[in-house]
Write an enzyme that holds these catalytic residues in place. Structure first.
Site, short mmCIF file in Angstrom:
data_model
loop_
_atom_site.label_atom_id
_atom_site.label_comp_id
_atom_site.label_asym_id
_atom_site.label_seq_id
_atom_site.Cartn_x
_atom_site.Cartn_y
_atom_site.Cartn_z
CB SER A 1 -24.38 2.70 -3.36
OG SER A 1 -24.64 4.00 -2.85
CB SER A 2 -23.03 3.59 1.98
OG SER A 2 -23.49 4.74 1.32
CE LYS B 1 -21.75 5.37 -1.61
NZ LYS B 1 -23.19 5.71 -1.50
CB ILE C 1 -30.38 8.53 -4.11
CG1 ILE C 1 -31.44 9.28 -4.91
CG2 ILE C 1 -29.89 7.30 -4.86
CD1 ILE C 1 -30.94 9.85 -6.23
N GLY C 2 -31.54 5.81 -2.60
CA GLY C 2 -32.47 4.68 -2.60
C GLY C 2 -32.20 3.75 -1.43
N GLY C 3 -31.91 4.37 -0.26
CA GLY C 3 -31.61 3.57 0.93
C GLY C 3 -30.14 3.28 1.11
CB SER C 4 -27.15 4.36 -0.80
OG SER C 4 -27.59 3.87 -2.04
#
Length: 444
Positions: free
Chosen positions: A156-157, A81, A177-180
């Site tokens: 985000s990944s 990433k 952190i939020g499902g990334s």
């Protein structure tokens, strides 16, 4: 139906085995992966920072060397990433103002994987501030989902999962952190693991505004691997975990599962619910216990509210909220108290269950939209609902610091669907093992 997949390219362990047995050299492995990126990535735009010359040099330097026991990834090419530091490469997190800002040294995860023999080809795309379920930014452009490039690979990944799904990289490391990690794995039909909080170092994963201060992010956020199979997940975790973990891997028939298919904050679309229910039905037919309800289930709505408040404070990094307010120290300590109570509630639930099964997100891969997807609505079962509500499915593992493995379980149309296997804190290898066994049951 079998879950949609895109590539039969070998994974990390398989590539390492080919190199170890002399079937290919590290340079041949690197050149093959570079050729695949150059062929496929113009349509996908996942590998946005490329380091091909140094990768070839590293591979050439390995020619004729003995493979040491601590090098299970000797000669294996991979990507990571964009937000992880690699010395000499940029980490701008999608911000135009930090475009081209080079990193002075490798992050801890990169150092660990290089020590294991991995060769980094480059880095993969993210949304600005790592804050969306798309991977689009003004520096690198938009990454498309390999199954349908008009759709998002997640975030985000997202670049990480797109690269793995299309066979442009056998191994990846993202953050969540939020499902990334989990949402891109779900959207792209690959495997992802959200680690127990604190298990993997985030050193060298610093917001570009804090370059050189070693002010890497703290609460909630974790680093976790993305791969095409469970064994590669486990290997990457073994190589990067900063403490030894217990392994109480049990046969599926001896495990008790709880299916969490409903959440008071977020309805689940039929395109996700169908493949997950089919997977659970296959498990039950194989004699595995999967319950639908438990009186010990934590307060999902209350915990979600606390999770969102903590998440917003952590992401804002001291900036005022839209209403101008700034969290006080008392606010923060109140949230830590709520998080501790949430952790205890889940620990109590895991006295009765080995694992909880849940959707990683309420929808399949979303259509690409302008701006941040969380600021708009999404279609669920024919109704438009706030897209940000979908974070509820990430928060059930994030807020109490639990591990969660996402495996592909099926699909709807040409889009894949994943399922979370959530376990007690520090049961990371057990989650991966259970997910592997479920995958073998479903897909052979």
């Amino acid at each position: 139906m079998a879950y949609p997949h895109l590539t039969d390219e070998p994974g990390g362990i398989a590539t390492a085995t080919q190199i170890r047995e002399g079937h290919i050299s590290p340079l041949e492995a690197v050149d093959a992966m570079i050729a695949r990126i150059e062929k496929l990535d113009p349509a996908i735009n996942a590998v946005v920072v490329r380091d091909f010359d140094r990768a070839r040099s590293a591979a050439k330097a390995m020619d004729g060397l003995d493979i040491m026991p601590h090098q299970p990834l000797f000669g294996v090419p991979m990507t990571i990433k964009e937000s992880f530091a690699i010395g000499g490469l940029p980490s701008c997190w999608g911000f135009k103002e930090y475009e081209g800002q080079l990193q002075d040294a490798d992050s801890t995860v990169v150092r660990q994987l290089k020590a294991a023999g991995a060769i980094f080809l480059g880095k993969t795309n993210v949304p600005p501030a790592l804050a969306d379920w798309q991977s689009t930014n003004p520096v690198y452009g938009r990454t498309g989902n390999p199954h349908d490039t008009s759709r998002s690979p997640g975030g985000s990944s997202g670049g990480s999962a797109a690269a793995v799904a299309s066979g442009m990289s056998p191994l990846e490391y993202g953050t969540d952190i939020g499902g990334s990690v989990r949402v891109p794995a779900h959207f792209c039909g690959v495997w992802g693991h959200k680690t127990s909080w604190g298990l993997v170092s985030k050193q060298g994963h610093d917001h570009p505004a804090f370059k050189g201060t070693d002010a890497h992010d703290g609460v909630l956020s974790i680093a976790g691997p993305i791969t095409r199979n469970a064994d590669d997940l486990a290997l990457l975790l073994e190589l990067t975990a900063i403490l030894p973990l217990r392994r109480h891997e049990k046969p599926l028939k001896d495990c008790r599962f709880l299916l969490l298919a409903e959440h008071p904050v977020s309805e689940v679309d039929a395109g996700v619910r169908g493949p997950i229910e089919a997977a659970v039905d296959s498990m039950r037919k194989a004699g595995i216990t999967v319950d639908d309800h438990s009186p010990d289930l934590p307060d999902l709505a209350g915990d979600h509210g606390a999770y969102m408040r903590m998440l917003n404070i952590a992401m804002a990094r001291g900036a005022p909220a839209p209403d101008g307010s700034v969290a006080s120290a008392a606010d923060w300590f109140d949230l830590l108290d709520l998080q501790a109570r949430c952790e205890l509630s889940w620990a109590n639930l895991f006295e009765s269950y080995d694992f909880v099964l849940a959707p990683p997100a309420p929808v399949l891969a979303i259509e690409a939209v302008e701006g941040q997807s969380f600021q708009g609505d999404t279609l669920i079962n024919g109704q438009m609902v706030p897209a940000a509500n979908g974070l509820a499915w990430a928060g059930i593992a994030t807020f109490p610091n639990l591990p969660s493995t996402v495996l592909p379980v099926g699909g709807t149309g040409n889009l894949p669907c994943g399922m979370q296997v959530i376990g007690p804190r520090w049961a990371d290898f057990d989650c991966i093992a259970a997910a592997k066994a479920i995958g073998a049951l479903l897909h052979g």
